[in-house]
Design an enzyme around this catalytic site. Structure first.
Site, PDB file in Angstrom:
ATOM      1  N   PHE A   1       0.872  -1.177   0.000  1.00 23.49           N
ATOM      2  CA  PHE A   1       0.000   0.000   0.000  1.00 23.49           C
ATOM      3  C   PHE A   1       0.904   1.221   0.000  1.00 23.49           C
ATOM      4  O   PHE A   1       1.718   1.406   0.909  1.00 23.49           O
ATOM      5  CB  PHE A   1      -0.897   0.034   1.245  1.00 23.49           C
ATOM      6  CG  PHE A   1      -1.735   1.296   1.331  1.00 23.49           C
ATOM      7  CD1 PHE A   1      -3.085   1.266   1.016  1.00 23.49           C
ATOM      8  CD2 PHE A   1      -1.173   2.510   1.723  1.00 23.49           C
ATOM      9  CE1 PHE A   1      -3.857   2.430   1.087  1.00 23.49           C
ATOM     10  CE2 PHE A   1      -1.930   3.672   1.791  1.00 23.49           C
ATOM     11  CZ  PHE A   1      -3.281   3.624   1.477  1.00 23.49           C
ATOM     12  N   GLU A   2       0.766   2.039  -1.012  1.00 20.64           N
ATOM     13  CA  GLU A   2       1.484   3.309  -1.074  1.00 20.64           C
ATOM     14  C   GLU A   2       0.617   4.318  -1.798  1.00 20.64           C
ATOM     15  O   GLU A   2      -0.050   3.991  -2.774  1.00 20.64           O
ATOM     16  CB  GLU A   2       2.792   3.194  -1.874  1.00 20.64           C
ATOM     17  CG  GLU A   2       3.897   2.408  -1.258  1.00 20.64           C
ATOM     18  CD  GLU A   2       5.143   2.408  -2.135  1.00 20.64           C
ATOM     19  OE1 GLU A   2       6.250   2.468  -1.583  1.00 20.64           O
ATOM     20  OE2 GLU A   2       5.001   2.346  -3.378  1.00 20.64           O
ATOM     21  N   ILE A   3       0.604   5.537  -1.303  1.00 21.11           N
ATOM     22  CA  ILE A   3       0.081   6.664  -2.057  1.00 21.11           C
ATOM     23  C   ILE A   3       1.187   7.702  -2.037  1.00 21.11           C
ATOM     24  O   ILE A   3       1.647   8.095  -0.962  1.00 21.11           O
ATOM     25  CB  ILE A   3      -1.211   7.235  -1.439  1.00 21.11           C
ATOM     26  CG1 ILE A   3      -2.293   6.142  -1.367  1.00 21.11           C
ATOM     27  CG2 ILE A   3      -1.715   8.419  -2.258  1.00 21.11           C
ATOM     28  CD1 ILE A   3      -3.587   6.595  -0.730  1.00 21.11           C
TER      29      ILE A   3
ATOM     30  N   HIS B   1      12.238   1.963  -0.561  1.00 22.93           N
ATOM     31  CA  HIS B   1      11.382   3.144  -0.534  1.00 22.93           C
ATOM     32  C   HIS B   1      11.402   3.797   0.847  1.00 22.93           C
ATOM     33  O   HIS B   1      11.452   5.025   0.966  1.00 22.93           O
ATOM     34  CB  HIS B   1       9.940   2.762  -0.867  1.00 22.93           C
ATOM     35  CG  HIS B   1       9.682   2.542  -2.315  1.00 22.93           C
ATOM     36  ND1 HIS B   1       8.410   2.444  -2.845  1.00 22.93           N
ATOM     37  CD2 HIS B   1      10.527   2.392  -3.368  1.00 22.93           C
ATOM     38  CE1 HIS B   1       8.484   2.254  -4.148  1.00 22.93           C
ATOM     39  NE2 HIS B   1       9.766   2.206  -4.483  1.00 22.93           N
TER      40      HIS B   1
END
Length: 284
Positions: free
Chosen positions: A166-168, A203
């Site tokens: 999950f990344e935004i 990241h």
């Protein structure tokens, strides 16, 4: 299903396949070693290609050229609560560049030289680290809470990372020279292939070092699962308000011993409720 027009693209082979500068003999020996030690995805070439691509190439795809933000959605994930906001607008109006829901410890066997390589990068690019970075989030090791796990690694890195399924995020952060310098340095070291570096710690370390800690956001009101972990609002009133349907037998990882979220609250941007951002910008 999509509520609007959807676009599909094919990843170019040169963005996905193993780079030419990876020594094939050393790579094969590494794969055999990881299989013998039964390390998760240890013998998978495609998994390594995926992690390398997600670390350095997803944001370069022509399909994304006209966009400023991305929302990573993995096969098999589930969302338990209504989205009552536009996460892209929320991030843009509050100056956020990276958003996450789960933070936990990485498998140390997969990244034995990652932190040493990061330190070498910082030595060569000494101005890369942001003066208000969240370096404490990824380097402190004292117990936080009565049941927190503490890594026994001799390296400064404490293995905390944002779970990147999950990344935004802000695509322009990844397109920036400082991130590209960081990724290219890691890629040339060969650790994505000779070891099994995941895009999550890559990241996470980048966001924690290169961004202002206040540019990173925890979406505490999103109910989400990617096997085997679950996160959802602890507040009963919030779960009702967001119409959450959380299975009763599921445990919220946020405050379990292997969660790094309490460390983020202490050494990152603190604990803040998403609703506060709504009220400040008056669009709820």
């Amino acid at each position: 299903m999509a509520s609007g027009e959807a676009f599909y693209g094919l990843i170019p082979e040169e963005d996905w396949n193993t780079p030419d500068y990876i020594n094939e003999t050393k790579y094969n020996e590494s794969l055999e070693d990881f299989v013998e030690r039964d390390i998760i995805y240890g013998g998978s070439r495609s998994y390594r290609n995926m992690c390398h691509f997600n670390s350095g190439f997803f944001f370069r795809q022509k399909l994304l050229a006209s966009y400023d933000y991305y929302f990573r959605v993995e096969p098999g994930v589930e969302y338990y609560c209504d989205f009552q906001m536009d996460p892209f607008r929320l991030m843009r109006e509050n100056g956020k560049k990276y958003g996450f829901v789960i933070s936990l410890l990485e498998y140390p066997e997969t990244i034995p030289t990652l932190w040493n390589t990061v330190e070498d990068f910082l030595h060569e690019y000494p101005t890369s680290q942001h003066p208000n970075s969240a370096v404490g989030f990824i380097t402190t090791k004292e117990p936080i809470g009565p049941d927190s796990l503490v890594t026994d690694s001799e390296l400064p890195y404490n293995l905390c990372h944002f779970w990147s399924n999950f990344e935004i995020g802000d695509l322009n952060f990844f397109r920036s020279d400082r991130y590209l310098d960081y990724f290219n340095y890691l890629s040339r070291s060969g650790g994505f292939y000779y070891e099994r570096w995941g895009d999550a710690p890559v990241h996470s370390i980048a966001a924690s070092l290169l961004l202002d800690r206040n540019e990173i956001m925890h979406f505490e009101d999103i109910g989400y699962t990617h096997t085997p972990f679950f996160t959802f609002p602890d507040s009963a009133s919030m779960r009702i308000g967001k119409r959450c349907l959380v299975p009763e037998e599921r445990k919220n990882i946020d405050i379990l011993p292997h969660s790094c979220l309490p460390r983020w609250w202490k050494y990152g941007s603190g604990k803040r409720f998403t609703r506060e951002y709504f009220h400040e910008n008056e669009y709820i």
